[in-house]
Design a protein around this motif. Sequence first.
Motif, short mmCIF file in Angstrom:
data_model
loop_
_atom_site.label_atom_id
_atom_site.label_comp_id
_atom_site.label_asym_id
_atom_site.label_seq_id
_atom_site.Cartn_x
_atom_site.Cartn_y
_atom_site.Cartn_z
N SER A 17 0.84 -1.19 0.00
CA SER A 17 0.00 0.00 0.00
C SER A 17 0.88 1.24 0.00
O SER A 17 1.89 1.29 0.71
CB SER A 17 -0.90 0.01 1.24
OG SER A 17 -1.74 1.15 1.25
N GLU A 19 0.22 3.97 1.31
CA GLU A 19 0.13 4.62 2.61
C GLU A 19 -0.44 3.65 3.63
O GLU A 19 -1.31 2.83 3.32
CB GLU A 19 -0.73 5.89 2.54
CG GLU A 19 -2.06 5.72 1.83
CD GLU A 19 -2.90 6.99 1.85
OE1 GLU A 19 -3.26 7.44 2.96
OE2 GLU A 19 -3.20 7.51 0.78
N VAL A 20 0.06 3.73 4.86
CA VAL A 20 -0.44 2.91 5.96
C VAL A 20 -0.41 3.78 7.22
O VAL A 20 0.64 4.31 7.60
CB VAL A 20 0.42 1.65 6.20
CG1 VAL A 20 -0.19 0.81 7.32
CG2 VAL A 20 0.56 0.82 4.94
N ALA A 21 -1.56 3.92 7.87
CA ALA A 21 -1.66 4.70 9.10
C ALA A 21 -1.34 3.79 10.28
O ALA A 21 -2.22 3.09 10.80
CB ALA A 21 -3.05 5.30 9.24
N THR A 28 2.60 8.44 7.86
CA THR A 28 2.79 7.75 6.58
C THR A 28 1.45 7.49 5.90
O THR A 28 1.23 6.44 5.30
CB THR A 28 3.53 6.42 6.78
OG1 THR A 28 2.83 5.66 7.78
CG2 THR A 28 4.96 6.66 7.24
N TYR A 29 0.54 8.46 5.99
CA TYR A 29 -0.79 8.28 5.40
C TYR A 29 -1.37 9.65 5.08
O TYR A 29 -0.99 10.67 5.68
CB TYR A 29 -1.72 7.53 6.37
CG TYR A 29 -2.00 8.28 7.65
CD1 TYR A 29 -3.16 9.03 7.81
CD2 TYR A 29 -1.08 8.27 8.71
CE1 TYR A 29 -3.41 9.73 8.98
CE2 TYR A 29 -1.32 8.96 9.87
CZ TYR A 29 -2.49 9.68 10.01
OH TYR A 29 -2.73 10.39 11.16
N GLY A 34 -5.02 5.03 3.66
CA GLY A 34 -3.99 4.66 4.62
C GLY A 34 -4.56 4.23 5.95
O GLY A 34 -4.03 3.30 6.59
N GLY A 38 -3.98 0.70 7.80
CA GLY A 38 -3.56 0.58 9.19
C GLY A 38 -4.50 -0.31 9.98
O GLY A 38 -4.05 -1.16 10.78
N THR A 55 5.32 -0.55 2.54
CA THR A 55 4.91 0.81 2.22
C THR A 55 6.15 1.71 2.21
O THR A 55 7.14 1.40 2.87
CB THR A 55 3.88 1.32 3.25
OG1 THR A 55 3.30 2.56 2.80
CG2 THR A 55 4.50 1.54 4.61
N TYR A 62 2.84 13.45 4.83
CA TYR A 62 1.95 13.90 3.75
C TYR A 62 1.91 15.42 3.76
O TYR A 62 2.52 16.08 2.94
CB TYR A 62 0.57 13.29 3.96
CG TYR A 62 -0.49 13.78 3.01
CD1 TYR A 62 -0.32 13.70 1.65
CD2 TYR A 62 -1.68 14.33 3.50
CE1 TYR A 62 -1.29 14.15 0.77
CE2 TYR A 62 -2.67 14.77 2.64
CZ TYR A 62 -2.48 14.69 1.28
OH TYR A 62 -3.45 15.14 0.42
#
Length: 566
Positions: A17, A19-21, A28-29, A34, A38, A55, A62
Motif C-alpha cells: 500500500s 500509505e499505511v496509518a 505515513t498516510y 492509509g 492501518g 509501504t 503527507y
Amino acid sequence: MTPLDPYLARTRIAYLSMEVALDPAIPTYAGGLGVLAGDTARSCADLELPVVFVTPVSRDGYLRQEIGSGGEQIDHPDPWDPAAHATPLDAMVAIRIEGRPVWIQSWLYRHACPHGGCVPVILLDTRLEQNDPADRGITDRLYGGDEALRLKQEAVLGIGGERMLRALGFEIQTWHLNEGHAALLTLALLRRHRLSAGRPAEGPLLYDLDPVRERCVFTTHTPVEAGHDRFPYDLVSHVLGDFFEIDQLRPLAGEDALNMTRLALNLSAWVNGVASRHAETARRMFPGYRIRAITNGVHVPTWTHPAFARLFQRIAPDWAHDPDTLVRADRLEDAAVRAAHAEAKAALVEETKARCGAALDPALPVVAFARRMTGYKRPDLLFSDPGRLRAIAARWPFQVVVAGKAHPRDGGGKALIRAVHEQARALEGAVPVAFLPGYDMALAKVLVAGADLWLNTPLPPMEASGTSGMKAALNGVPSLSVLDGWWAEACEEGVTGWAIGRDGDAAEAAGHARDLYAKLEGTALPLWHGDKDRWTWMMKQAIARIGSRFHSQRMMRRYAAEAYLR
C-alpha cells in the motif's frame, strides 16, 4: 537471530500500500486509504494472519496543515524519524530508474496487539548516500512532486517491494495490491516468472500470465476516474527503461497510457471493491472483469472511546477481539450511554478550544463533518443555503465542527476550505461553526466519539466506501448521510441514522441539500432536543447494528477465506 526471524517461516501474504496509518506519531498516510491499511494491519495482528505489509517510509509525511487568517490552507512537511519507531534492516536492493541504480533500504516496524499477535511492516527508504542526490528523496514525501516522481514512487513500491521481500527472506505466495499504486509488482512477478521458466523477458505472454494472476489480489478503492493513475508511455520508457517492453505492456495496461488500475485488473485473479455499491460502480467502469465486494471495516478498539470501551467490557468481555458481540449493545443502560458520550463530548469541546479557539456548548448538539477536502465530498453542501441554516438553528439550536485536508495540488479542495471559513464567519451569532486544522488519526478519534450527529455528503456514485461513520457508530453517534458507499448497506432509517436522498443516484444530487435541511429540521434535531430516550435508543442501535458488523476483523476474515485461501 535477526529481527525478522519470528515472521519469515510463517508469512505467506504480502500487502502493498502506498500509505499505511500505523500510529498518530507516524504520518505515513494521507487519509482513508492509509487508515484502512492501518486497520487492516491491526486486525491481521489480532487474528494472527501471516501477512507482511510494505509501504514507503515517507520521512516528510503527507502534509501538516495550517490555516491562515483568510481561511486558506498552508502546507508544511510533516517529518518524522524512522529510527525512533522502527529498526533498520541489513538488506538493500536496487531498481533502475532513469538508467541509474536506485538503492532501497528497509526499516522494520512491528505492530503488536494486546493478545500477543504481531505483524511486520517493511518501510522502503531511498534516502541513502549510495543514491544519486536526485533519487534520495523519492520516498520522502507521500504523493509529493510531479507525475514523474509519482511513477518513481510506485516503481519503488511495486518493483522494489517485491525485490526487498525476496532479499529479506520472505517466501510470498499471495500478493495483495491495495489500490493501483502497487500494480508494477505484477510486472516484476511476470518478469521473474519468465526468467525462472527459461524464457526471455521479451516474446509472447500467452503462457506466463496465469501463474502471476493466481498469486495476486487487487482491491480497487476509487470510483473517481481521475483517481486511477495513468502514465504516458514515453514517461514510462524514460523512468523504467527496458524493464518491460512497451508493446508487451499495451495489451495489459492500455493502448494510450499505462493505466495502473487496468494493469492490476488484468494480472489479478481476485479483484474486489470496498462496498457493494462500489463494486457495482467498478463493474460499470471496467466491464468484462469479475469484481467482487468486501465492504471495508474499522478496527474497533482503535476507534472506541475509553468511556465506551468500559461499557462494552461489561456486556461483551471479548468485544475488542470479536466485535460481533457488540450486537448486545442494546442492553446497555441509557444513563451509562449518556454519561460515556458526555465524557467523549467534553474531550471534543476541549480539543476544539485548543485547536481553533472556538468554544463549543456541551448542551447543544454537534454536527460533525470530517473528510478529505475535495469537490465530490461536498463539504459545502451543508452551507449551500445560509438563510435556511439560520432559520433551523433559531428553532433547533446546533453547532458544526468541520475538519479535513486538501491535497497540496487540489486547488478546488483548498477553495472549499476557504469557502467553509467564509460561511463560518457569515453565520457567526446564528450557527457556531468551527474548523479544526490538522485532521489526522488523533483528531479523528476525538471527533468520531464527541460528535452527536455524523454528516457525510458525497456526490454519488463517487463514494467508494467511507469509514468515518463506522467509527462514529462505535461511539453511539448516528449518521446523516447520502446513500452511497457503505451507508447504502448500513442505513436503517430512524434506527442507525438517516438517509439524504433515496437511493444514492446522481440524478437526485440536486435535491440533496433540500433533503439534508429537511432531515435536520424535521427529524434529527427535534429528536435530539425533544426525546432523549429515543435518541439514546438510536445511539445503542448504531453500536449494536453497525459496530457489530462493519469492523476490520470481519473484513479480514473474509479476505482470508475468500481471497487468500482460494
